[in-house]
Design an enzyme around this catalytic site. Structure first.
Site, PDB file in Angstrom:
ATOM      1  N   CYS A 141       0.824  -1.204   0.000  1.00  0.00           N
ATOM      2  CA  CYS A 141       0.000   0.000   0.000  1.00  0.00           C
ATOM      3  C   CYS A 141       0.864   1.262   0.000  1.00  0.00           C
ATOM      4  CB  CYS A 141      -0.924  -0.014   1.215  1.00  0.00           C
ATOM      5  SG  CYS A 141      -1.939   1.451   1.351  1.00  0.00           S
ATOM      6  N   CYS A 144      -0.514   4.122   2.046  1.00  0.00           N
ATOM      7  CA  CYS A 144      -0.326   4.029   3.501  1.00  0.00           C
ATOM      8  C   CYS A 144       1.125   4.337   3.882  1.00  0.00           C
ATOM      9  CB  CYS A 144      -0.644   2.625   4.013  1.00  0.00           C
ATOM     10  SG  CYS A 144      -2.088   1.879   3.286  1.00  0.00           S
ATOM     11  N   ASP A 145       2.075   3.826   3.099  1.00  0.00           N
ATOM     12  CA  ASP A 145       3.477   3.846   3.548  1.00  0.00           C
ATOM     13  C   ASP A 145       4.415   4.724   2.719  1.00  0.00           C
ATOM     14  OD1 ASP A 145       2.695   1.961   5.453  1.00  0.00           O
ATOM     15  OD2 ASP A 145       3.049   0.301   4.071  1.00  0.00           O
TER      16      ASP A 145
END
Ligand code: NAP
Length: 316
Positions: A141, A144-145
């Site tokens: 992801c 997300c990261d």
């Protein structure tokens, strides 16, 4: 143990399992049809759009819409029309019983019909180092990261639209993004291919597969790549590895209950929403290996609710 549904008074008209665009659209339509659906959203509600930023191809939003915002809106809309949302994972089903049974841990629920909309999840490579380093440099992801890799070098595995999207998103932070693809030609759509090729931060490692994720014991330090034509190995230093190699359907606990294909996707026998069990319907990515778009999942969720409502009407 609590048994809800063993008492006839508690038998629901419909239980919906899943809360991506398919499940929540089914919940909106079933709610509006007066069926008071019980929705198992899962602990992580919202499906794959929760891991995206701007969704630019969902009709009605000319300037795009934030994925999590879109899902939050669908959830609010479903609740507004009478859907009861349970923020837990369904863990087992029994479609051999009538009414059907759905369990969430030790709690059991009964319903005359069920709509399956559990979606699909990111596929893993299954190479040494991947599991150990997942969450410590290996991710599925970018949204997300990605921000963790400011000024760093990252790699994305895959040659589809997801890989291009992840790579393009990562260029916001990383100084260099390497797309690792096992063939010499991308699967991604023309517009995505062109955007990636035109981005100066993106480089390609063609005909390459990841043989191992390398680390210093704690963090990712590189990947060992194998040239699929020559079997030659080479190490490429990177700080983060993002997987974008497709998805696997979330159907483990439906095994033996409804017909699935060899990959575990649930088969819709009428090509739309009907499964091998009368009264059990399916919609969204858990049955779709072809389109896999938020809008097609939502449309299929609508179909499932309409088919389900008709089934219940004919049954009564
Ligand atoms: P996909 O189209 O199935 O692509 C998966 C990619 O991963 C392929 O290039 C495949 O290689 C590669 N791959 C699969 N298993 C691998 C393995 N074990 N090792 C190395 N590489 C592997 O999946 P996706 O990109 O997630 O897209 C899924 C669907 O969503 C598509 O319909 C896509 O159009 C859509 N989508 C659309 C958008 C958008 O429009 N903005 C964004 C994301 C996704 P091969 O090519 O060699 O098979």
């Amino acid at each position: 143990m609590t048994f809800t549904g063993t008492n006839k008074m508690d038998v629901r008209e419909v239980i919906i399992i899943g809360s991506g665009p398919a499940g929540l659209t089914a919940a909106i339509y079933a709610g509006r049809a007066g069926l008071k659906p019980l929705v198992f959203t899962g602990y992580m509600y919202g499906g794959q759009l929760m891991f995206t930023t701007l969704v630019e191809n969902f009709p009605g939003f000319p300037d795009g819409v934030d994925g999590p915002r879109l899902m939050e809106n669908m959830k609010t809309q479903a609740a507004k029309f009478g859907a009861e949302l349970k923020h837990v994972d369904a863990t087992a089903v029994d479609f051999k019983k009538r009414p059907f049974e759905v369990a969430a841990g030790k709690e059991k629920f009964a319903a005359k019909s069920v709509i399956i909309a559990t979606g699909a999840t990111a596929r893993r490579l299954g190479v040494p180092g991947e599991s150990k380093l997942f969450g410590r440099g290996v991710s599925s992801c970018a949204t997300c990261d990605g921000a963790l890799y400011k000024g760093k070098t990252v790699a994305v595995v895959g040659g589809g639209d997801s890989a291009m999207e992840e790579a393009l998103f990562l260029t916001r932070f990383a100084s260099r993004v390497v797309i690792i693809h096992r063939r010499g030609e991308l699967r991604a759509s023309k517009i995505m291919r062109e955007s990636a090729a035109a981005n100066p931060k993106i480089k390609f490692a063609w005909f390459s597969t990841v043989a191992e994720v390398l680390s210093d014991g704690t963090r990712v330090t590189g990947v060992r790549l194998k040239d699929v034509r020559t079997s030659e190995m080479r190490d490429v230093p990177i700080d983060g590895l993002f997987l974008a190699i497709g998805h696997v359907p979330l159907t483990k606990f439906f095994k033996g209950q409804v017909d699935m294909d060899e990959e575990g996707y649930i088969i819709a026998h009428d090509g739309a929403t009907r499964t091998s069990v009368e009264g059990v319907f399916v919609c969204g990515d858990v049955r779709d290996t072809r389109y896999r778009q938020a809008i097609t999942a939502a449309a299929n969720g609508c179909q499932a609710a309409i088919d389900c409502e008709k089934y219940l009407r004919e049954m009564s």
